[in-house]
Design a protein around this motif. Structure first.
Motif, PDB file in Angstrom:
ATOM      1  N   ARG A 250     -22.332  42.769  29.277  1.00  0.00           N
ATOM      2  CA  ARG A 250     -21.179  43.628  29.625  1.00  0.00           C
ATOM      3  C   ARG A 250     -20.956  43.608  31.135  1.00  0.00           C
ATOM      4  N   ARG A 251     -19.696  43.536  31.497  1.00  0.00           N
ATOM      5  CA  ARG A 251     -19.360  43.592  32.911  1.00  0.00           C
ATOM      6  C   ARG A 251     -19.620  44.990  33.467  1.00  0.00           C
ATOM      7  N   ARG A 252     -20.015  45.046  34.707  1.00  0.00           N
ATOM      8  CA  ARG A 252     -20.255  46.335  35.336  1.00  0.00           C
ATOM      9  C   ARG A 252     -18.927  47.029  35.626  1.00  0.00           C
ATOM     10  N   ARG A 253     -19.001  48.345  35.701  1.00  0.00           N
ATOM     11  CA  ARG A 253     -17.857  49.152  36.092  1.00  0.00           C
ATOM     12  C   ARG A 253     -17.963  49.470  37.573  1.00  0.00           C
ATOM     13  N   LEU A 254     -16.893  49.921  38.137  1.00  0.00           N
ATOM     14  CA  LEU A 254     -16.838  50.196  39.569  1.00  0.00           C
ATOM     15  C   LEU A 254     -17.887  51.220  39.984  1.00  0.00           C
ATOM     16  N   TRP A 255     -18.026  52.268  39.231  1.00  0.00           N
ATOM     17  CA  TRP A 255     -18.974  53.330  39.591  1.00  0.00           C
ATOM     18  C   TRP A 255     -20.424  52.954  39.323  1.00  0.00           C
ATOM     19  N   GLU A 256     -20.644  51.785  38.632  1.00  0.00           N
ATOM     20  CA  GLU A 256     -21.987  51.300  38.379  1.00  0.00           C
ATOM     21  C   GLU A 256     -22.505  50.395  39.493  1.00  0.00           C
ATOM     22  N   LEU A 257     -21.634  50.009  40.416  1.00  0.00           N
ATOM     23  CA  LEU A 257     -22.028  49.125  41.513  1.00  0.00           C
ATOM     24  C   LEU A 257     -22.731  49.921  42.609  1.00  0.00           C
ATOM     25  N   PRO A 258     -23.561  49.282  43.426  1.00  0.00           N
ATOM     26  CA  PRO A 258     -24.165  49.965  44.569  1.00  0.00           C
ATOM     27  C   PRO A 258     -23.073  50.505  45.485  1.00  0.00           C
ATOM     28  N   THR A 259     -23.404  51.598  46.152  1.00  0.00           N
ATOM     29  CA  THR A 259     -22.384  52.264  46.976  1.00  0.00           C
ATOM     30  C   THR A 259     -21.950  51.421  48.157  1.00  0.00           C
ATOM     31  N   ASN A 260     -22.824  50.502  48.611  1.00  0.00           N
ATOM     32  CA  ASN A 260     -22.425  49.680  49.753  1.00  0.00           C
ATOM     33  C   ASN A 260     -21.373  48.635  49.365  1.00  0.00           C
ATOM     34  N   CYS A 261     -21.073  48.507  48.043  1.00  0.00           N
ATOM     35  CA  CYS A 261     -20.027  47.578  47.588  1.00  0.00           C
ATOM     36  C   CYS A 261     -18.642  48.227  47.598  1.00  0.00           C
ATOM     37  N   HIS A 262     -18.587  49.554  47.549  1.00  0.00           N
ATOM     38  CA  HIS A 262     -17.301  50.221  47.353  1.00  0.00           C
ATOM     39  C   HIS A 262     -16.367  50.038  48.555  1.00  0.00           C
ATOM     40  N   CYS A 263     -16.910  50.147  49.747  1.00  0.00           N
ATOM     41  CA  CYS A 263     -16.041  50.035  50.947  1.00  0.00           C
ATOM     42  C   CYS A 263     -15.369  48.660  51.034  1.00  0.00           C
ATOM     43  N   PRO A 264     -16.120  47.540  50.963  1.00  0.00           N
ATOM     44  CA  PRO A 264     -15.423  46.251  51.027  1.00  0.00           C
ATOM     45  C   PRO A 264     -14.516  45.992  49.834  1.00  0.00           C
ATOM     46  N   LEU A 265     -14.919  46.501  48.640  1.00  0.00           N
ATOM     47  CA  LEU A 265     -14.051  46.319  47.476  1.00  0.00           C
ATOM     48  C   LEU A 265     -12.700  47.000  47.669  1.00  0.00           C
ATOM     49  N   VAL A 266     -12.743  48.278  48.051  1.00  0.00           N
ATOM     50  CA  VAL A 266     -11.485  49.015  48.224  1.00  0.00           C
ATOM     51  C   VAL A 266     -10.680  48.435  49.381  1.00  0.00           C
ATOM     52  N   GLY A 267     -11.377  48.060  50.473  1.00  0.00           N
ATOM     53  CA  GLY A 267     -10.651  47.565  51.639  1.00  0.00           C
ATOM     54  C   GLY A 267     -10.061  46.178  51.459  1.00  0.00           C
ATOM     55  N   VAL A 268     -10.753  45.312  50.684  1.00  0.00           N
ATOM     56  CA  VAL A 268     -10.295  43.927  50.554  1.00  0.00           C
ATOM     57  C   VAL A 268      -9.410  43.730  49.338  1.00  0.00           C
ATOM     58  N   CYS A 269      -9.785  44.364  48.215  1.00  0.00           N
ATOM     59  CA  CYS A 269      -9.106  44.065  46.944  1.00  0.00           C
ATOM     60  C   CYS A 269      -7.876  44.915  46.682  1.00  0.00           C
ATOM     61  N   LEU A 270      -7.693  46.027  47.415  1.00  0.00           N
ATOM     62  CA  LEU A 270      -6.549  46.911  47.167  1.00  0.00           C
ATOM     63  C   LEU A 270      -5.769  47.105  48.461  1.00  0.00           C
ATOM     64  N   PRO A 271      -4.516  46.650  48.511  1.00  0.00           N
ATOM     65  CA  PRO A 271      -3.702  46.902  49.691  1.00  0.00           C
ATOM     66  C   PRO A 271      -3.530  48.394  49.929  1.00  0.00           C
ATOM     67  N   LEU A 272      -3.355  48.798  51.178  1.00  0.00           N
ATOM     68  CA  LEU A 272      -3.294  50.223  51.526  1.00  0.00           C
ATOM     69  C   LEU A 272      -2.123  50.917  50.845  1.00  0.00           C
ATOM     70  N   ALA A 273      -0.983  50.279  50.755  1.00  0.00           N
ATOM     71  CA  ALA A 273       0.165  50.919  50.111  1.00  0.00           C
ATOM     72  C   ALA A 273      -0.121  51.177  48.639  1.00  0.00           C
ATOM     73  N   LEU A 274      -0.740  50.189  47.954  1.00  0.00           N
ATOM     74  CA  LEU A 274      -1.096  50.370  46.554  1.00  0.00           C
ATOM     75  C   LEU A 274      -2.166  51.447  46.404  1.00  0.00           C
ATOM     76  N   LEU A 275      -3.153  51.450  47.301  1.00  0.00           N
ATOM     77  CA  LEU A 275      -4.220  52.456  47.239  1.00  0.00           C
ATOM     78  C   LEU A 275      -3.658  53.850  47.405  1.00  0.00           C
ATOM     79  N   ARG A 276      -2.715  54.036  48.326  1.00  0.00           N
ATOM     80  CA  ARG A 276      -2.132  55.370  48.527  1.00  0.00           C
ATOM     81  C   ARG A 276      -1.386  55.815  47.276  1.00  0.00           C
ATOM     82  N   ARG A 277      -0.667  54.922  46.616  1.00  0.00           N
ATOM     83  CA  ARG A 277       0.043  55.310  45.392  1.00  0.00           C
ATOM     84  C   ARG A 277      -0.932  55.713  44.291  1.00  0.00           C
ATOM     85  N   LEU A 278      -2.035  54.957  44.159  1.00  0.00           N
ATOM     86  CA  LEU A 278      -3.022  55.300  43.124  1.00  0.00           C
ATOM     87  C   LEU A 278      -3.676  56.643  43.403  1.00  0.00           C
TER      88      LEU A 278
END
Length: 401
Positions: free
Chosen positions: A20-48
């Motif tokens: 099974r693929r991991r979920r976002l909240w199952e990843l180590p916390t040091n992965c969240h910052c680069p994931l959010v910063g690289v994979c989600l544009p700021l305009a899209l992130l603000r809308r979400l």
């Protein structure tokens, strides 16, 4: 999943070899910052983020980023929304990575993505892949950390280069605008010049057409004249010949008149008594009346001559009892009246020295056709007319008796 003292997430299912693929909240916390910063544009992130909060987030982009990274540590509405968004956004990459069955293949796929420079989708697919262990996660995060540093430096260089390019572009835009204005003015000048040349060409074509029309009309008129008078040159030659013969006839007539006068004087001298002396002075030149010119009750038509001498012509002929008629030869009087006057005359006097060419030919042709006597006088003076009448006095008197 259990949280350890160093802040890392325990991945128990990896040890069990799950698929099974991991979920976002199952990843180590040091992965969240680069994931959010690289994979989600700021305009899209603000809308979400604004979808899951009661009131829209009013902070800057950094505050939104920090709040989203904090929420990814646990399962909640925002982390689930981010999970679905990432899966949908990079669905094609996830399908490619799904076929990778072991860690070496996954590591090779990640390296290829880094070399290509397209790391957003492969970063998400690698971190959530079932065969990605903690060691690989650490290596992937470290690679992404360095990529971000390099991207930042490149971005700064690119920004400087972009500023330079903007300045150069502004200069080029001004030059382009000046060139366009110059080209537009040149085009307008060419259009005006072309319009002028077209108008000039049209005018020249019109003048050429008019000239051709005039030339064609003159040619038709010339052909018509040539057809109407095919023997014009012969007639002109004959006219000169007639003039020569008339001049010769006139000279012979003058000589004959002188001889007759001489014979008359000699007869008078022979018939006079011997005792009566002859007068010393020469006898005066006899007038037309002395020549016994019989013009009584005759209609004499004078054609041509000077208008100032017409009264003298009238006086000279009416003194002999003739009825005087005059026609100016078509100068002011209608040429059609000439034939009527010719028909009514008993004698025609043609002033050849002062008459139109057309009237001369009409008089000559009429008298030739009708046999009417015509006297030709070269000089339009009254004395020349008197001399001409004296020259033909005897023949004319006998012919009209």
């Amino acid at each position: 999943m259990c949280e350890q003292a160093n802040g890392q997430v325990c991945l128990a299912h990896d040890e069990a070899g799950g698929s099974r693929r991991r979920r976002l909240w199952e990843l180590p916390t040091n992965c969240h910052c680069p994931l959010v910063g690289v994979c989600l544009p700021l305009a899209l992130l603000r809308r979400l983020v604004n979808k899951v909060v009661v009131r829209p987030v009013e902070g800057d982009d950094y505050d939104v980023h920090v709040w989203a990274v904090h929420e990814c540590a646990s399962r909640n509405r925002l982390s689930e929304l981010l999970q679905r968004t990432l899966d949908e956004r990079y669905a094609a990459v996830l399908r490619q990575f799904r076929s990778l069955r072991d860690a070496p293949a996954l590591q090779a796929a990640w390296r290829q993505a880094v070399e290509r420079g397209d790391v957003a989708g492969p970063f998400w697919a690698t971190l959530t892949h079932p065969r990605c262990d903690l060691a690989m996660i650490e290596n992937v995060v470290r690679d992404m950390h360095m990529i971000q540093h390099q991207a930042g430096a490149s971005a700064r260089v690119d920004l400087n280069r972009f500023a330079e390019l903007q300045t150069a572009n502004a200069g080029l835009a001004r030059e382009l605008e000046q060139t366009r204005d110059k080209a537009a003015r040149a085009a307008d000048a060419r259009v005006r010049e072309l319009t002028r040349l077209n108008e000039q060409s049209a005018q020249l074509r019109s003048e050429l057409a008019q000239r051709d029309t005039v030339v064609e009309s003159l040619q038709r008129e010339l052909y018509a004249l040539q057809a109407a008078l095919p023997d014009m040159r012969d007639r002109e030659r004959l006219l000169r010949r007639v003039d020569e013969l008339e001049a010769r006839e006139q000279a012979l007539t003058d000589k004959m008149a002188q001889l007759r006068l001489r014979m008359a004087r000699e007869r008078q001298e022979a018939a006079a008594p011997a005792s009566v002396p002859l007068p010393v002075a020469a006898a005066p030149t006899p007038s037309a009346a002395e020549m016994a010119l019989d013009l009584a009750d005759k209609t004499v038509l004078c054609v041509g001559g000077r208008s100032g001498n017409v009264p003298n012509y009238r006086e000279l002929l009416e003194k002999e009892g003739a009825r005087f008629m005059h026609h100016d030869g078509g100068l002011e009087q209608a040429s059609e009246l000439l034939d009527t006057s010719l028909a009514a005359a008993d004698l025609v006097i043609c002033q050849t020295g002062c008459i139109s060419h057309q009237a001369y030919w009409r008089v000559k042709d009429f008298c030739k056709r009708t046999g009417k006597r015509c006297l030709y006088v070269d000089n339009p003076s009254t004395s020349s007319l008197s001399i001409c009448l004296r020259k033909v006095a005897m023949p004319l008197a006998s012919s009209m008796a």
